[in-house]
Design a protein around this motif. Structure first.
Motif, short mmCIF file in Angstrom:
data_model
loop_
_atom_site.label_atom_id
_atom_site.label_comp_id
_atom_site.label_asym_id
_atom_site.label_seq_id
_atom_site.Cartn_x
_atom_site.Cartn_y
_atom_site.Cartn_z
N VAL A 180 -14.34 -2.29 -54.12
CA VAL A 180 -14.36 -0.99 -53.43
C VAL A 180 -14.39 -1.26 -51.93
N ASP A 181 -13.86 -0.31 -51.16
CA ASP A 181 -13.89 -0.47 -49.70
C ASP A 181 -14.00 0.89 -49.04
N LEU A 182 -14.49 0.89 -47.82
CA LEU A 182 -14.56 2.08 -46.98
C LEU A 182 -14.02 1.69 -45.61
N THR A 183 -13.00 2.44 -45.13
CA THR A 183 -12.29 2.07 -43.91
C THR A 183 -12.24 3.24 -42.95
N GLY A 184 -12.70 3.04 -41.74
CA GLY A 184 -12.52 4.01 -40.69
C GLY A 184 -11.18 3.77 -40.00
N ALA A 185 -10.49 4.84 -39.62
CA ALA A 185 -9.14 4.70 -39.08
C ALA A 185 -8.90 5.66 -37.91
N ASN A 186 -7.90 5.32 -37.14
CA ASN A 186 -7.45 6.18 -36.05
C ASN A 186 -5.93 6.31 -36.14
N ILE A 187 -5.47 6.77 -37.31
CA ILE A 187 -4.04 6.91 -37.57
C ILE A 187 -3.65 8.36 -37.26
N ASP A 188 -3.02 8.60 -36.12
CA ASP A 188 -2.70 9.98 -35.76
C ASP A 188 -1.47 10.04 -34.86
N ASN A 189 -0.93 11.25 -34.75
CA ASN A 189 0.21 11.50 -33.86
C ASN A 189 0.48 12.99 -33.80
N THR A 190 1.06 13.42 -32.68
CA THR A 190 1.54 14.79 -32.50
C THR A 190 2.95 14.72 -31.97
N VAL A 191 3.88 15.43 -32.63
CA VAL A 191 5.28 15.37 -32.23
C VAL A 191 5.85 16.77 -32.15
N ALA A 192 6.88 16.92 -31.31
CA ALA A 192 7.59 18.19 -31.20
C ALA A 192 8.62 18.30 -32.31
N ASN A 193 9.01 19.51 -32.62
CA ASN A 193 10.05 19.75 -33.62
C ASN A 193 11.41 19.38 -33.03
N SER A 194 11.85 18.17 -33.29
CA SER A 194 13.10 17.68 -32.72
C SER A 194 14.32 18.34 -33.35
N MET A 195 14.16 19.00 -34.48
CA MET A 195 15.30 19.66 -35.13
C MET A 195 15.60 21.02 -34.49
N LEU A 196 14.65 21.50 -33.68
CA LEU A 196 14.86 22.76 -32.98
C LEU A 196 14.35 22.59 -31.54
N PRO A 197 15.14 21.88 -30.72
CA PRO A 197 14.69 21.48 -29.38
C PRO A 197 14.27 22.65 -28.49
N ARG A 198 14.83 23.81 -28.67
CA ARG A 198 14.51 24.92 -27.78
C ARG A 198 13.17 25.57 -28.10
N SER A 199 12.59 25.19 -29.22
CA SER A 199 11.30 25.77 -29.60
C SER A 199 10.16 24.94 -29.02
N ASN A 200 8.96 25.50 -29.06
CA ASN A 200 7.75 24.78 -28.65
C ASN A 200 6.95 24.29 -29.86
N GLU A 201 7.55 24.32 -31.02
CA GLU A 201 6.83 23.97 -32.23
C GLU A 201 6.43 22.49 -32.23
N SER A 202 5.28 22.21 -32.84
CA SER A 202 4.82 20.82 -32.95
C SER A 202 4.11 20.60 -34.27
N PHE A 203 4.05 19.33 -34.66
CA PHE A 203 3.37 18.92 -35.87
C PHE A 203 2.38 17.81 -35.52
N SER A 204 1.28 17.76 -36.22
CA SER A 204 0.31 16.70 -35.96
C SER A 204 -0.35 16.27 -37.27
N THR A 205 -0.85 15.06 -37.26
CA THR A 205 -1.62 14.55 -38.40
C THR A 205 -2.64 13.55 -37.90
N SER A 206 -3.73 13.43 -38.65
CA SER A 206 -4.79 12.48 -38.31
C SER A 206 -5.50 12.07 -39.60
N VAL A 207 -5.56 10.76 -39.83
CA VAL A 207 -6.36 10.20 -40.94
C VAL A 207 -7.46 9.38 -40.30
N ASP A 208 -8.72 9.83 -40.45
CA ASP A 208 -9.81 9.14 -39.75
C ASP A 208 -10.64 8.23 -40.66
#
Length: 246
Positions: A107-135
């Protein structure tokens, strides 16, 4: 040669062969018992252990729109993006050894800093963004290895769970639409690695794990409609560790 002598010789040879076979058969159980009771040659991996690990993780998030909205002018309802970060944690387990075969649980327990925030590149004129974080994430696995004295290559697999926070945001101050999924989710993991015993107690390891976490969902309402988003997070983990065998 007299035919009767030939027959007598053959009978005697056959009798000796039968006696030899019977003797060999009588010895086999004792030999098998001795083989099973003989300890493995070289380093013995049997026993409990605990240790620490450090590494790096790369995540892959797939966002799926489930209702009336698309992420591009061409009707795309999925958007994928990557995230990455460092990680570290603790592990513990127990090994059993039969000959050169080593099997156990960990068994294991792992702390992480896996994250990112990106803009919606498929619709450049929008301000939409997506983000994820696994801590953080944790696994409970079985391990199966083949001992080459102090060197132990192994495969591993089992259950996983972790905390993931994923979101979609239109970044529109007037509408303020955002869907957030913030959950502890279950999943599964599989991987492989190798371990080397430096001493009778201390060993070093390198391993790779693929961790597939369950999908989570977030939603928001706008103009009477509900917009639901499915977030699927997968993680590729490479880590180094040190273990102490008790």
């Amino acid at each position: 040669m007299n035919p009767q002598k030939i027959i007598s010789i053959r009978k005697a040879s056959f009798a000796m062969l039968l006696m030899g076979a019977a003797g060999l058969a009588a010895c086999l159980p004792a030999a098998a018992s001795d083989a099973l009771s003989t300890p493995p040659a070289g380093f013995v991996w049997t026993g409990g252990y605990a240790g620490v690990h450090l590494g790096y993780g790369g995540g892959r998030t797939t966002v799926t729109e489930l209702d009336f909205y698309t992420f591009s002018e061409f009707g795309d309802t999925q958007f994928k993006f990557n995230s990455n970060g460092f990680l570290g944690g603790v592990h513990a387990g127990y090994n059993w050894q039969s000959g050169q075969l080593v099997y156990g649980v960990e068994v294991d327990l792992t702390g992480a800093n896996i994250d990112n925030t990106v803009a919606n590149s498929m619709l450049p004129r929008s301000n939409e963004s997506f983000s994820t974080s696994v801590d953080w994430f944790s696994t409970a696995r079985v391990r199966l290895g083949y001992s080459i004295d102090r060197f132990l290559p192994f495969v591993t697999g089992g259950f996983a769970f972790g905390h993931a926070r994923s979101s979609y945001d239109d970044n529109d101050a007037a509408q303020n639409n955002h869907a957030i999924a913030d959950n502890v989710v279950a999943g599964w993991t599989i991987g492989a690695g190798a371990q080397y015993a430096l001493t009778d107690n201390w060993s070093l390891r390198a391993e790779y794990l693929y961790v597939d976490l369950e999908d989570s969902r977030g939603a928001f309402q706008y103009a009477g409609d509900t917009f639901r988003y499915d977030f699927d997070n997968d993680i590729h983990v490479v880590r180094l560790g040190a273990s102490y065998k008790f």
